[in-house]
Design a protein around this motif. Structure first.
Motif, PDB file in Angstrom:
ATOM      1  N   SER A  14       1.512  -1.236   0.377  1.00 52.36           N
ATOM      2  CA  SER A  14       0.314   0.090   0.325  1.00 52.36           C
ATOM      3  C   SER A  14       0.839   1.329  -0.175  1.00 52.36           C
ATOM      4  N   VAL A  15       2.077   1.131   0.487  1.00 50.85           N
ATOM      5  CA  VAL A  15       2.955   2.455   0.677  1.00 50.85           C
ATOM      6  C   VAL A  15       3.508   2.609  -0.260  1.00 50.85           C
ATOM      7  N   GLU A  16       3.860   1.390  -1.638  1.00 49.36           N
ATOM      8  CA  GLU A  16       4.303   1.897  -2.680  1.00 49.36           C
ATOM      9  C   GLU A  16       3.336   2.007  -3.695  1.00 49.36           C
ATOM     10  N   ILE A  17       1.953   2.039  -3.373  1.00 48.01           N
ATOM     11  CA  ILE A  17       0.411   1.778  -4.578  1.00 48.01           C
ATOM     12  C   ILE A  17       0.463   3.867  -3.955  1.00 48.01           C
ATOM     13  N   LYS A  18       0.849   3.327  -2.757  1.00 50.88           N
ATOM     14  CA  LYS A  18       0.058   5.505  -2.827  1.00 50.88           C
ATOM     15  C   LYS A  18       1.436   5.932  -3.084  1.00 50.88           C
ATOM     16  N   LEU A  19       2.680   6.020  -2.924  1.00 50.75           N
ATOM     17  CA  LEU A  19       3.196   7.220  -3.822  1.00 50.75           C
ATOM     18  C   LEU A  19       3.887   6.612  -4.539  1.00 50.75           C
ATOM     19  N   LYS A  20       3.467   6.476  -5.857  1.00 56.17           N
ATOM     20  CA  LYS A  20       3.271   5.941  -7.047  1.00 56.17           C
ATOM     21  C   LYS A  20       1.887   6.738  -7.751  1.00 56.17           C
ATOM     22  N   LYS A  21       0.945   6.862  -6.490  1.00 56.75           N
ATOM     23  CA  LYS A  21      -0.343   7.474  -7.271  1.00 56.75           C
ATOM     24  C   LYS A  21      -0.049   9.168  -7.381  1.00 56.75           C
ATOM     25  N   ARG A  22       0.604   9.455  -5.559  1.00 62.46           N
ATOM     26  CA  ARG A  22       1.140  10.433  -5.850  1.00 62.46           C
ATOM     27  C   ARG A  22       2.104  11.274  -6.602  1.00 62.46           C
ATOM     28  N   LEU A  23       2.773  10.416  -7.223  1.00 65.48           N
ATOM     29  CA  LEU A  23       3.692  11.154  -8.051  1.00 65.48           C
ATOM     30  C   LEU A  23       3.180  11.255  -9.654  1.00 65.48           C
ATOM     31  N   LYS A  24       2.401  10.145  -9.694  1.00 57.75           N
ATOM     32  CA  LYS A  24       1.982  10.357 -11.072  1.00 57.75           C
ATOM     33  C   LYS A  24       0.856  11.579 -10.966  1.00 57.75           C
ATOM     34  N   GLN A  25      -0.051  12.365 -10.078  1.00 60.73           N
ATOM     35  CA  GLN A  25      -0.143  13.095  -9.565  1.00 60.73           C
ATOM     36  C   GLN A  25       0.388  14.342 -10.308  1.00 60.73           C
ATOM     37  N   GLN A  26       0.856  14.450  -9.279  1.00 63.16           N
ATOM     38  CA  GLN A  26       3.023  15.469  -9.327  1.00 63.16           C
ATOM     39  C   GLN A  26       2.522  15.231 -10.648  1.00 63.16           C
ATOM     40  N   ASN A  27       3.082  14.598 -11.256  1.00 65.68           N
ATOM     41  CA  ASN A  27       3.982  14.409 -12.760  1.00 65.68           C
ATOM     42  C   ASN A  27       3.448  14.243 -14.163  1.00 65.68           C
ATOM     43  N   GLY A  28       2.179  14.553 -13.751  1.00 63.42           N
ATOM     44  CA  GLY A  28       0.840  14.727 -14.514  1.00 63.42           C
ATOM     45  C   GLY A  28       1.240  13.588 -15.923  1.00 63.42           C
ATOM     46  N   LYS A  29       1.468  13.695 -17.459  1.00 67.39           N
ATOM     47  CA  LYS A  29       1.193  12.870 -18.653  1.00 67.39           C
ATOM     48  C   LYS A  29       2.895  11.891 -18.473  1.00 67.39           C
ATOM     49  N   ASP A  30       3.514  12.834 -17.929  1.00 67.50           N
ATOM     50  CA  ASP A  30       4.815  12.338 -18.561  1.00 67.50           C
ATOM     51  C   ASP A  30       5.594  11.522 -16.976  1.00 67.50           C
ATOM     52  N   ASN A  31       5.202  10.241 -16.888  1.00 70.87           N
ATOM     53  CA  ASN A  31       5.674   9.425 -15.728  1.00 70.87           C
ATOM     54  C   ASN A  31       6.977   9.254 -15.786  1.00 70.87           C
ATOM     55  N   GLY A  32       7.594   8.383 -16.599  1.00 70.46           N
ATOM     56  CA  GLY A  32       8.756   8.113 -16.613  1.00 70.46           C
ATOM     57  C   GLY A  32       8.470   7.011 -15.625  1.00 70.46           C
ATOM     58  N   ASP A  33      10.448   6.565 -15.438  1.00 74.46           N
ATOM     59  CA  ASP A  33      10.067   5.715 -14.076  1.00 74.46           C
ATOM     60  C   ASP A  33       9.574   6.160 -12.851  1.00 74.46           C
ATOM     61  N   LEU A  34       8.920   6.241 -11.997  1.00 73.02           N
ATOM     62  CA  LEU A  34       8.218   7.106 -11.278  1.00 73.02           C
ATOM     63  C   LEU A  34       9.017   6.329  -9.594  1.00 73.02           C
ATOM     64  N   ILE A  35       8.965   4.907  -9.752  1.00 74.09           N
ATOM     65  CA  ILE A  35      10.008   4.541  -8.707  1.00 74.09           C
ATOM     66  C   ILE A  35      10.862   3.302  -8.915  1.00 74.09           C
ATOM     67  N   GLN A  36      11.953   3.457  -8.823  1.00 75.88           N
ATOM     68  CA  GLN A  36      12.768   2.337  -9.139  1.00 75.88           C
ATOM     69  C   GLN A  36      13.560   1.943  -8.102  1.00 75.88           C
ATOM     70  N   TYR A  37      13.990   0.920  -7.991  1.00 75.61           N
ATOM     71  CA  TYR A  37      15.061   0.050  -6.111  1.00 75.61           C
ATOM     72  C   TYR A  37      15.796  -0.784  -6.799  1.00 75.61           C
ATOM     73  N   LYS A  38      16.755  -1.428  -6.753  1.00 76.50           N
ATOM     74  CA  LYS A  38      17.931  -2.272  -7.044  1.00 76.50           C
ATOM     75  C   LYS A  38      18.504  -1.881  -5.823  1.00 76.50           C
ATOM     76  N   SER A  39      19.284  -3.209  -6.142  1.00 72.58           N
ATOM     77  CA  SER A  39      20.516  -4.069  -4.675  1.00 72.58           C
ATOM     78  C   SER A  39      21.532  -2.736  -5.116  1.00 72.58           C
ATOM     79  N   LYS A  40      22.397  -3.088  -4.071  1.00 72.88           N
ATOM     80  CA  LYS A  40      24.272  -2.080  -4.214  1.00 72.88           C
ATOM     81  C   LYS A  40      23.895  -0.930  -5.297  1.00 72.88           C
ATOM     82  N   VAL A  41      24.103  -1.195  -6.709  1.00 78.69           N
ATOM     83  CA  VAL A  41      23.962   0.023  -7.432  1.00 78.69           C
ATOM     84  C   VAL A  41      22.916   0.232  -8.101  1.00 78.69           C
ATOM     85  N   LEU A  42      22.585   1.294  -8.473  1.00 77.97           N
ATOM     86  CA  LEU A  42      21.738   1.298  -9.593  1.00 77.97           C
ATOM     87  C   LEU A  42      22.114   3.051 -10.047  1.00 77.97           C
TER      88      LEU A  42
END
Length: 152
Positions: free
Chosen positions: A120-148
Motif C-alpha cells: 500500500s505504501v508503494e501504491i500510494k507513493l506511485k499515485k502521488r508521483l503520477k498526480q505531480q508529474n501529470g502525463k510524463d510518468n517515466g520510471d516513477l519508482i526504481q529500486y535495486k540492490s547495490k548499485v542503481l
C-alpha cells in the motif's frame, strides 16, 4: 537554473554540470549513480539531518534544474517499505519548494528486496508521483540492490 531555495541552500553539496554524480554513504555499499550526458546543471542536496532534521526523511535529493526533475534518493539496508515511507515523508515536507518539479523515487538496497507488489505504501507513493508529474510518468519508482545507475 535551479531555484534559489536549492541554489543557495547550506545543504547543497554542489550544483554544476559534472558528468557523473554518485550518492553513497560512507561505510555502505549502496550507490546511486547518475550519468549526465547532456551537460545539465545538477544539484546534490543532503536531506537527512540537513534539509530535513526531524521525522522520516530520505538521504539525498538530486535536482536536474533544466528538466525540473527531482530524484529523492534513499540508501537502505533491505526495508523497502520504510524507504518508500521516508521518500513520501520528504516529499510532504518539501512540497512548497518542489511544486513545479517532476518527482521520482530512487532506492538502493543492500540486498534484493522481497517484492511486495501490492504494498500500500508503494501504491500510494506511485499515485502521488503520477498526480505531480501529470502525463510524463517515466520510471516513477526504481529500486535495486547495490548499485542503481541511470542517465538524466
Amino acid at each position: 537554473m535551479c531555484n534559489d531555495f536549492f541554489q543557495n541552500n547550506e545543504c547543497k553539496e554542489f550544483c554544476d554540470n559534472r558528468k557523473t554524480l554518485v550518492v553513497k554513504d560512507s561505510g555502505n555499499k549502496q550507490e546511486y549513480r547518475v550519468t549526465n550526458d547532456k551537460d545539465k546543471e545538477i544539484c546534490k542536496i543532503k536531506v537527512d539531518g540537513c534539509l530535513i532534521k526531524e521525522g522520516e526523511k530520505c538521504d539525498y535529493l538530486i535536482i536536474s534544474c533544466e528538466d525540473k526533475s527531482a530524484f529523492f534518493v534513499e540508501l537502505k539496508g533491505h526495508d523497502l517499505k520504510k524507504a518508500l515511507g521516508q521518500i513520501d515523508s520528504s516529499i510532504t515536507k518539501l512540497k512548497d519548494e518542489i511544486q513545479e518539479f517532476k518527482l521520482y523515487a530512487r532506492i538502493v538496497l543492500n540486498r534484493n528486496p522481497t517484492p511486495d507488489i501490492n504494498s500500500s505504501v508503494e501504491i500510494k507513493l506511485k499515485k502521488r508521483l503520477k498526480q505531480q508529474n501529470g502525463k510524463d510518468n517515466g520510471d516513477l519508482i526504481q529500486y535495486k540492490s547495490k548499485v542503481l545507475q541511470e542517465s538524466i
